[in-house]
Design an enzyme around this catalytic site. Sequence first.
Site, PDB file in Angstrom:
ATOM      1  N   GLU A  15       0.815  -1.218   0.000  1.00 14.00           N
ATOM      2  CA  GLU A  15       0.000   0.000   0.000  1.00 14.00           C
ATOM      3  C   GLU A  15       0.847   1.267   0.000  1.00 14.00           C
ATOM      4  OE1 GLU A  15      -3.114   0.512  -0.399  1.00 14.00           O
ATOM      5  OE2 GLU A  15      -3.878  -1.525  -0.314  1.00 14.00           O
ATOM      6  N   GLU A  52       7.080 -21.656   9.033  1.00 11.71           N
ATOM      7  CA  GLU A  52       7.362 -20.780  10.172  1.00 11.71           C
ATOM      8  C   GLU A  52       8.392 -21.376  11.130  1.00 11.71           C
ATOM      9  OE1 GLU A  52       4.405 -21.404  13.819  1.00 11.71           O
ATOM     10  OE2 GLU A  52       3.417 -20.476  12.103  1.00 11.71           O
TER      11      GLU A  52
END
Length: 296
Positions: A82, A113
């Site tokens: 963004e 992870e």
Amino acid sequence: MIDKLKTETRNQATMALDSMPIHDILKAMNREDGKVPTAIATQLPQIEKAVKLVIASFQQGGRLIYAGAGTSGRLGVLDAVECKPTFGVSPEMVRGVIAGGEQAFTEAVEGAEDDERAGANDCNRLNIGEKDTVIALAASGRTPYAIGVLKEAEARGANTVSIACNKEAKMSQYASVAIEVETGPEVLTGSTRLKAGTAQKLILNMISTTAMVGIGKVYQNLMVDVQPTNQKLVERAKRIIMEATDSTYETAADYYQKANGHVKAAIVMILLDCSYDEALTKLQNAKGFIRKTVDK
């Protein structure tokens, strides 16, 4: 142990979640979400330190890198992408990386992870350096991938920041600035995409927005480096010019054209009654800050 983490404990207010009416579930979620800003408020001094590191990186030509696994990684990518249309920065200036690579944005990558070495490898792949600030996110505060990122980033001389949603997080010891927002038990036990994810998103909003203010990407409270890549944003750009200069829509549209779509230049042209080239020179001399340009 994971069962000691508050984000993993059961929320006593929602023990009967499966039998609660819809309205009561929504009330419970809304009530729990309302606790997040209060928790973040306790960490504002640490968030401020993080922002200062990011601004310093930007001023040296460095980057902001977000890294995390699962929801944490996705939130970093979301904030990063963004920044380009909102603040007119290159996609390289703010990057988001997620454990397991791009495919992990839309589907879980098993074991990603848990791979600390993969975090280090991503730092190497991005050629992290001493001008960069690396922010690793993990709701638990103990994710191996995020710890691997922090260790390697520190070894390469970068500024390091950790964002965890539990106190005394393991990853905090590997960061020069540790942000620990205790969001507590989730409405749905262990589903850290809820309050923990909300807290992370709010903190990333704070860091990226405030850092961009700090390098001149904002005038008043207007996003003057917006990239008008579609018709909606073209209209927004013209209205930003209107608001910043207290001019008519027609005047703003005219100067938008004269400035070749460069919102900052159009604003300076109107406020200082100067040419496009003069506006660009003045902005360059003021390092892109409109206020410093027009207040001289």
